[in-house]
Design a protein around this motif. Structure first.
Motif, short mmCIF file in Angstrom:
data_model
loop_
_atom_site.label_atom_id
_atom_site.label_comp_id
_atom_site.label_asym_id
_atom_site.label_seq_id
_atom_site.Cartn_x
_atom_site.Cartn_y
_atom_site.Cartn_z
N GLY A 281 0.81 -1.23 0.00
CA GLY A 281 0.00 0.00 0.00
C GLY A 281 0.83 1.26 0.00
O GLY A 281 0.29 2.37 -0.06
N LEU A 282 2.16 1.12 0.11
CA LEU A 282 3.05 2.29 0.09
C LEU A 282 4.01 2.15 -1.10
O LEU A 282 4.77 1.18 -1.16
N THR A 283 3.97 3.12 -2.00
CA THR A 283 4.90 3.11 -3.13
C THR A 283 5.88 4.25 -2.94
O THR A 283 5.47 5.42 -2.90
N VAL A 284 7.15 3.91 -2.77
CA VAL A 284 8.18 4.95 -2.61
C VAL A 284 8.87 5.14 -3.95
O VAL A 284 9.47 4.20 -4.48
N ARG A 285 8.78 6.34 -4.50
CA ARG A 285 9.41 6.62 -5.79
C ARG A 285 10.58 7.57 -5.57
O ARG A 285 10.38 8.74 -5.23
N ARG A 286 11.79 7.07 -5.73
CA ARG A 286 12.99 7.90 -5.52
C ARG A 286 13.41 8.53 -6.84
O ARG A 286 13.19 7.95 -7.91
N GLY A 287 14.00 9.73 -6.76
CA GLY A 287 14.43 10.43 -7.97
C GLY A 287 13.30 11.20 -8.64
O GLY A 287 13.38 11.52 -9.81
N VAL A 288 12.22 11.48 -7.88
CA VAL A 288 11.09 12.24 -8.44
C VAL A 288 10.96 13.56 -7.67
O VAL A 288 10.73 13.55 -6.45
N ARG A 289 11.13 14.66 -8.39
CA ARG A 289 11.03 15.98 -7.74
C ARG A 289 9.63 16.55 -7.94
O ARG A 289 9.18 16.70 -9.07
N ALA A 290 8.96 16.86 -6.83
CA ALA A 290 7.69 17.59 -6.93
C ALA A 290 8.04 19.05 -7.24
O ALA A 290 9.00 19.59 -6.69
N THR A 291 7.27 19.69 -8.12
CA THR A 291 7.63 21.06 -8.53
C THR A 291 6.54 22.09 -8.26
O THR A 291 6.75 23.28 -8.45
N GLY A 292 5.36 21.65 -7.88
CA GLY A 292 4.31 22.62 -7.61
C GLY A 292 3.00 21.91 -7.32
O GLY A 292 2.89 20.69 -7.47
N VAL A 293 2.01 22.72 -6.87
CA VAL A 293 0.72 22.10 -6.54
C VAL A 293 -0.28 22.32 -7.68
O VAL A 293 -0.21 23.30 -8.42
N LEU A 294 -1.21 21.39 -7.80
CA LEU A 294 -2.36 21.53 -8.70
C LEU A 294 -3.51 21.94 -7.81
O LEU A 294 -3.77 21.28 -6.80
N ALA A 295 -4.18 23.03 -8.15
CA ALA A 295 -5.22 23.51 -7.24
C ALA A 295 -6.47 23.93 -8.01
O ALA A 295 -6.42 24.22 -9.20
N ARG A 296 -7.57 23.91 -7.31
CA ARG A 296 -8.80 24.51 -7.84
C ARG A 296 -9.50 25.19 -6.67
O ARG A 296 -9.12 24.99 -5.51
N ARG A 297 -10.51 25.99 -6.98
CA ARG A 297 -11.23 26.66 -5.91
C ARG A 297 -12.02 25.63 -5.11
O ARG A 297 -12.73 24.80 -5.69
N GLY A 298 -11.88 25.65 -3.80
CA GLY A 298 -12.57 24.66 -2.97
C GLY A 298 -13.96 25.12 -2.57
O GLY A 298 -14.36 26.26 -2.85
N ALA A 299 -14.64 24.23 -1.85
CA ALA A 299 -16.04 24.48 -1.51
C ALA A 299 -16.21 25.72 -0.63
O ALA A 299 -17.22 26.40 -0.71
N ILE A 300 -15.23 26.05 0.20
CA ILE A 300 -15.41 27.18 1.11
C ILE A 300 -14.75 28.46 0.58
O ILE A 300 -14.52 29.41 1.31
N GLY A 301 -14.40 28.45 -0.71
CA GLY A 301 -13.87 29.66 -1.33
C GLY A 301 -12.37 29.84 -1.19
O GLY A 301 -11.84 30.86 -1.62
#
Ligand SMILES: Cc1cc2nc3c(=O)[nH]c(=O)nc-3n(C[C@H](O)[C@H](O)[C@H](O)COP(=O)(O)OP(=O)(O)OC[C@H]3O[C@@H](n4cnc5c(N)ncnc54)[C@H](O)[C@@H]3O)c2cc1C
Length: 470
Positions: free
Chosen positions: A134-154
């Motif tokens: 249930g845990l996949t560890v991926r080494r050598g992967v750089r996160a570069t930013g978030v994906l976002a949208r407007r949420g329910a509470i604004g």
């Protein structure tokens, strides 16, 4: 169960990944460093490239509460640590000789730890994580930013992350375990969220050296693990496989101590401290490792109790990091990882409710530890500044000040201090009981403070000014 994305495979991220996967969440962990987990402890110490953690080869001590957490939740990590020849150690063995009452107390096992150099600690956790369903560890992967949208509470809702390879990964919850240099605040700013942040620089400079026993075992403790000696403090940390570290630290503004980076100056200063000189009696296995610029900093993703963003949780050093003079960051990160597992049990499906619950739990459980560390750092800075300037600080009439004297004379006062260092009770909790406080004040009135011996400021400056050995 939820799909959870953890960014960062340090000790906090890996532990959170293990705990969440065991709760049947589907967990993917991204770690920027590509190096595979070495097969044995030798490889971990010498060759594991971990540029993402600048302090990777600096001294690390796992506090007893961290050991206890693994015992309760992930005993396989303790087994892996035993395989790596981690050291079983009780902080009670540093009890000063001035305390004659050596009778054991119920619950003394809470002062025991299993500790090792940082690469071995992390390798043990990583080995267990590598085989976790249930845990996949991926080494050598750089996160570069978030994906976002407007949420329910604004407010923005983080629904996933982008990676340097152009992937877009979606999740019900993104966990930031990217450590003290986490770019999350900058990423959130790009989507219009200004993250409240508090920071201060205690301004310590650390100089550390590792040694290995040449047959005599671990040096005996003739002074506390963390011994203030005027304008410097010496920290002696036992570790795995017959190794230990000695750290001398002082104030960053104290230019003279910068010469501690030279091995001959470092050795000369430690040799001039009678209760510590014998910690040099081993084979040096590193040069002097300097470290500075280690801020105390914490962040929050709420304001006035209202979430500024949802879908993201800060954990470990990414939430709050402190300078390492009390050696607690690992353990507080593990406690935070477990708290994340517990709060996730109440559900992550409602991002707003989760964001509030996570913030409240963090402030309640971890906030007091951050405050405790910063308070103790400020007192240490004041004492070092006074010693450097040649002033005598008049002892404040507080029970905390009385404790500094009582720990050298009273077995229970000593346990109270060690319980604080071990991350069991904050100073405020430990001293809140009136009978305990009264007893500590009485011991302090009946005894003189004990100061382990060390060089005067003048002698220290003389040692640091000596020509360097060839
Ligand atoms: C000099 C020093 C000595 C210390 N000594 C002690 C001690 O004795 N005892 C103790 O308990 N604590 C100690 N600490 C504190 C301890 O090192 C930290 O508290 C601990 O490392 C925090 O773990 P973490 O997993 O939260 O963060 P980290 O260990 O910093 O891990 C963060 C991870 O995120 C990864 N990452 C970063 N950016 C990205 C990205 N964009 N994408 C994917 N992955 C990313 C990094 O590569 C890294 O693996 C010390 C700290 C210092 C500076």
């Amino acid at each position: 169960m939820a799909k959870i994305l953890i960014l960062g495979g340090g000790t906090t991220g890996l532990t959170a990944g293990l705990l969440l996967a065991r709760d049947d969440h589907e967990v993917e962990l991204l770690e920027v460093d590509a190096g595979p987990v070495p097969g044995g402890p030798g490889g971990a110490w010498k060759a594991w490239a971990r540029d993402g953690v600048v302090q990777f080869r600096q001294p690390h001590y796992l506090q007893p509460r961290g050991r206890a957490l693994y015992g309760e939740e992930l005993p396989e990590v303790l087994e892996a640590l035993e395989d790596a020849r981690a050291l079983r150690f009780t902080a009670l063995s540093a009890m000063p000789p001035t305390i004659t009452d050596r009778a054991p107390r119920p619950g003394d096992d809470r002062f025991e730890t299993l500790t090792a150099r940082r690469p071995m600690l992390e390798q043990a956790i990583a080995r267990v994580a590598a085989s976790q369903t249930g845990l996949t560890v991926r080494r050598g992967v750089r996160a570069t930013g978030v994906l976002a949208r407007r949420g329910a509470i604004g407010v923005p809702y983080v629904r996933g992350v982008a990676t340097a390879d152009g992937e877009h990964l979606e999740a019900d919850l993104v966990v930031d375990a990217m450590g003290r240099r986490s770019p999350m605040a900058a990423w959130l700013r790009q989507i219009g969220v200004v993250v409240p942040e508090w920071s201060e620089d205690a301004g310590f400079m650390y100089y550390s050296r590792f040694f290995r026993s040449t047959g005599g075992g671990l040096p005996a403790f003739r002074a506390p693990l963390n011994t203030p000696l005027g304008s410097i403090t010496i920290l002696t940390l036992p570790a795995d496989d017959g190794t230990w570290s000695v750290t001398v630290y002082g104030l960053a503004g104290d230019r003279a101590i910068k010469r501690l980076r030279h091995a001959s100056c470092f050795d000369a200063v430690v040799a001039a401290c009678p209760a510590h000189a014998h910690w040099l009696d081993g084979e040096p296995i590193t040069d002097v490792l300097p470290m500075a610029g280690v801020l105390d900093r914490r962040r929050r993703l709420t304001e006035g109790g209202r979430p500024l963003v949802t879908g993201v949780a800060l954990v470990g050093d990414a939430w709050a990091c402190t300078n390492p003079s009390l050696g607690r960051g690992l353990t507080l990160g593990l406690l935070h990882a477990r708290l994340l597992r517990d709060v996730a049990r109440t559900g992550v499906a409602d991002p707003h409710a989760f964001a509030r619950a996570w913030d409240e739990a963090t402030e309640r459980e971890l906030g007091p530890w951050y405050a405790d560390t910063v308070e103790q750092d400020r007192a240490a800075v004041r004492a070092m500044e006074a010693a450097r300037a040649g002033w005598t600080l008049s002892a404040p009439g507080t029970v905390a000040a009385a404790l500094r004297t009582a720990v050298s004379h009273d077995a229970d006062a000593f346990r109270l201090l060690v319980a604080n260092r071990a991350c069991w009770t904050t100073m405020r909790e430990g001293l809140s009981d009136r009978a305990t406080a009264a007893r500590i004040r009485q011991v302090a009135r009946d005894h003189e403070p004990v100061q382990p011996p060390g060089p005067s400021r003048q002698r220290l400056l003389g040692l640091l000014a000596e020509p360097l050995a060839a």
